[in-house]
Design a protein around this motif. Structure first.
Motif, short mmCIF file in Angstrom:
data_model
loop_
_atom_site.label_atom_id
_atom_site.label_comp_id
_atom_site.label_asym_id
_atom_site.label_seq_id
_atom_site.Cartn_x
_atom_site.Cartn_y
_atom_site.Cartn_z
N ASP A 83 26.60 4.74 11.54
CA ASP A 83 26.41 3.30 11.76
C ASP A 83 24.95 2.88 11.53
OD1 ASP A 83 25.32 4.56 13.92
OD2 ASP A 83 26.39 3.41 15.45
N HIS A 84 24.19 3.73 10.82
CA HIS A 84 22.81 3.40 10.48
C HIS A 84 22.51 3.72 9.01
CE1 HIS A 84 22.28 3.40 14.86
NE2 HIS A 84 21.12 2.79 14.66
N TYR A 85 21.46 3.10 8.49
CA TYR A 85 20.85 3.51 7.24
C TYR A 85 19.52 4.17 7.60
CZ TYR A 85 24.00 0.52 4.49
OH TYR A 85 25.09 -0.06 3.89
N VAL A 86 19.15 5.22 6.87
CA VAL A 86 17.87 5.89 7.08
C VAL A 86 16.94 5.51 5.93
CG1 VAL A 86 16.66 8.07 7.40
CG2 VAL A 86 18.98 7.77 8.33
N LEU A 87 15.88 4.80 6.27
CA LEU A 87 14.96 4.22 5.29
C LEU A 87 13.73 5.09 5.11
CD1 LEU A 87 14.32 1.59 3.61
CD2 LEU A 87 13.20 0.72 5.67
N ASN A 88 13.42 5.42 3.85
CA ASN A 88 12.22 6.19 3.52
C ASN A 88 11.56 5.59 2.28
OD1 ASN A 88 11.86 8.80 5.23
ND2 ASN A 88 14.08 8.69 4.80
N GLY A 89 10.22 5.52 2.31
CA GLY A 89 9.50 5.00 1.17
C GLY A 89 8.28 4.21 1.60
N SER A 90 7.75 3.41 0.69
CA SER A 90 6.56 2.63 1.01
C SER A 90 6.53 1.35 0.20
CB SER A 90 5.30 3.45 0.74
OG SER A 90 5.22 3.81 -0.63
N LYS A 91 5.81 0.37 0.71
CA LYS A 91 5.60 -0.91 0.06
C LYS A 91 4.11 -1.23 0.11
CE LYS A 91 10.09 -1.57 -0.34
NZ LYS A 91 10.79 -1.68 -1.65
N THR A 92 3.66 -2.08 -0.80
CA THR A 92 2.24 -2.44 -0.79
C THR A 92 2.04 -3.89 -1.21
OG1 THR A 92 0.04 -1.63 -1.38
CG2 THR A 92 1.64 -1.81 -3.19
N PHE A 93 0.83 -4.39 -0.94
CA PHE A 93 0.45 -5.78 -1.21
C PHE A 93 1.37 -6.76 -0.48
CE2 PHE A 93 -0.55 -3.81 -5.58
CZ PHE A 93 -1.76 -3.30 -5.12
N ILE A 94 1.74 -6.41 0.75
CA ILE A 94 2.69 -7.23 1.51
C ILE A 94 1.95 -8.23 2.39
CG2 ILE A 94 4.65 -7.21 3.07
CD1 ILE A 94 5.07 -5.78 0.32
N THR A 95 2.10 -9.51 2.08
CA THR A 95 1.49 -10.57 2.90
C THR A 95 2.21 -10.63 4.25
OG1 THR A 95 0.98 -11.81 0.90
CG2 THR A 95 0.89 -13.01 2.98
N ASN A 96 1.43 -10.70 5.33
CA ASN A 96 1.92 -10.59 6.71
C ASN A 96 2.41 -9.17 7.01
OD1 ASN A 96 1.40 -13.34 7.00
ND2 ASN A 96 3.53 -13.94 6.67
N GLY A 97 1.96 -8.22 6.21
CA GLY A 97 2.48 -6.87 6.32
C GLY A 97 2.04 -6.10 7.54
N VAL A 98 1.00 -6.57 8.26
CA VAL A 98 0.47 -5.84 9.42
C VAL A 98 0.90 -6.46 10.74
CG1 VAL A 98 -1.63 -5.01 10.55
CG2 VAL A 98 -1.50 -5.06 8.05
N TYR A 99 0.84 -7.79 10.83
CA TYR A 99 1.04 -8.45 12.11
C TYR A 99 2.39 -9.15 12.27
CZ TYR A 99 -4.00 -7.69 12.28
OH TYR A 99 -5.25 -7.11 12.26
#
Length: 392
Positions: free
Chosen positions: A148-164
């Motif tokens: 009943d879950h998906y397991v997410l692996n990977g990375s993204k970059t240049f994401i606005t609002n990506g930290v807060y």
């Protein structure tokens, strides 16, 4: 010309927004530019004023207004001279929230869209990857279904609002063997174990928190899948028209702001016994640049009208972003020059405006990529069709 698109109600909204920005936002801009973090209170104030709900259904707290209210919001955000603050606002309201509204089911809209409209929750959209850039179909992030879950692996970059931000709208491959046709969209809570973010140090947009995000065995409930599995690429393409037009509108607005500021400066600055707005070389340069901005704005308004009527204007929106961002960079470069040495000083607005504007031809698809997309449409006769499937 504005009477073609803007009613008295639009104009009153613009005046109210201008007053709000001057009182509630402008006094804090320099601090946010320095710290790279926007205080949380302003998100809630935007929510209280209804600015996040302009385009969204009333049943979730929105106002369901036409697209020209969005145009006004975008234009006025550019004219307070913080591309980073503007980006944080519209990335939340028109990137993350657009997917919630279009692909989210009733629960997702209640738990994420409604508090996004009030400013209680902040979102980001996670598509671009460190090795992918504009190659959306080539993304490597995966989401493998386990019970009943998906397991997410990977990375993204240049994401606005990506930290807060409080939640992330994430694209990932659920069927990697299908390439772009095996992609899905999920909403992920920030505090989910395995989600981490690193803040990036940028040339401009310094008030916004642009981040690189890593997903390490992040378990996402199946219920957080948005729309249908493996339909994510189509959803992303569907919304690109709006994103590109937004960036085109941003561009003509900041260029217009630069010209207005330069003209005010030129009326006051004297050289050789007269104000510099009397020198023919400078007058003609301003005239040429103003013509380009007016052409860009008129085109953008026409495309906004068609988008508001439900047309899929991906070709025209791509043209808008390509041309308007180029014009904005050139206009701001010339306007900085009009200020001479003062244009290079941080206490004047042009230095920040020049840095912030440079992101226009890069973010949301580089100009080089956009040229090829346009070439495919006008030379190869390729058609991009809207995708309407959503999750019930």
């Amino acid at each position: 010309m504005n009477e073609l698109y803007f009613t008295e109600e639009h104009n009153l909204f613009r005046e109210s927004l201008q007053d709000f920005l001057q009182k509630e936002v402008v006094p804090h801009i320099d601090k946010w530019e320095e710290t790279g973090k926007i205080d949380r209170f302003i998100w809630e104030k935007f929510g209280e004023m209804g600015f996040f709900g302009i385009a969204y259904p009333e049943e979730y707290g929105g106002m369901g207004l036409d697209f020209f209210y969005t145009v006004i919001l975008l234009e006025e955000l550019q004219k307070i001279n913080s591309g980073g603050f503007a980006a944080a606002i519209w990335a939340h309201a028109y990137l993350a929230m657009t997917h919630l509204n279009a692909e989210g089911d009733t629960r997702i809209k209640s738990e994420y869209l409604a508090p996004s409209i009030t400013g209680e929750k902040i979102g980001c959209l996670c598509i671009t990857e460190p090795f992918g850039g504009s190659d959306v179909a080539g993304m490597r992030t995966t989401a493998v279904k386990e019970g009943d879950h998906y397991v997410l692996n990977g990375s993204k970059t240049f994401i606005t609002n990506g930290v807060y931000s409080d939640y992330l709208v994430v694209a990932a491959k659920t069927a990697p063997e299908l390439g772009g046709k095996g992609m899905s969209i999920f909403v992920v809570d920030r505090d989910t174990p395995g989600v981490s973010a690193t803040k990036l140090d940028k040339l401009g947009w310094r008030a916004s928190d642009t981040g690189e995000i890593a997903f390490d065995n992040v378990r996402i409930p199946v219920a957080n899948l948005m729309g249908e599995e493996n339909k994510g690429f189509g959803y992303i393409m569907q919304h690109f028209a709006t994103e590109r037009l937004i960036m085109g509108i941003n561009a003509h607005a900041r260029a217009e702001y630069a010209i207005d500021y330069a003209l005010e400066y030129m009326k006051e600055r004297t050289a050789f016994g007269q104000t510099i707005d009397r020198f023919q070389a400078l007058r003609h340069k301003i005239a040429e640049r103003k013509a380009e901005v007016e052409m860009s704005k008129t085109f953008n308004y026409a495309i906004a009208y068609r988008l508001d009527k439900g047309e899929y204007v991906v070709k025209e929106a791509t043209m808008s972003k390509l041309t308007a961002t180029k014009i904005a960079d050139e206009v701001i470069y010339d306007c900085l020059q009009m200020l001479g040495g003062y244009g290079y000083m941080e206490e004047y607005p042009m230095a920040r405006l020049l840095r912030d504007s440079r992101l226009g031809p890069i973010g949301g698809g580089t100009s080089d990529i956009l040229r090829e997309i346009i070439a495919k449409m006008i030379i190869d006769k390729k058609e991009y069709k809207v995708q309407t499937e959503t999750k019930a």
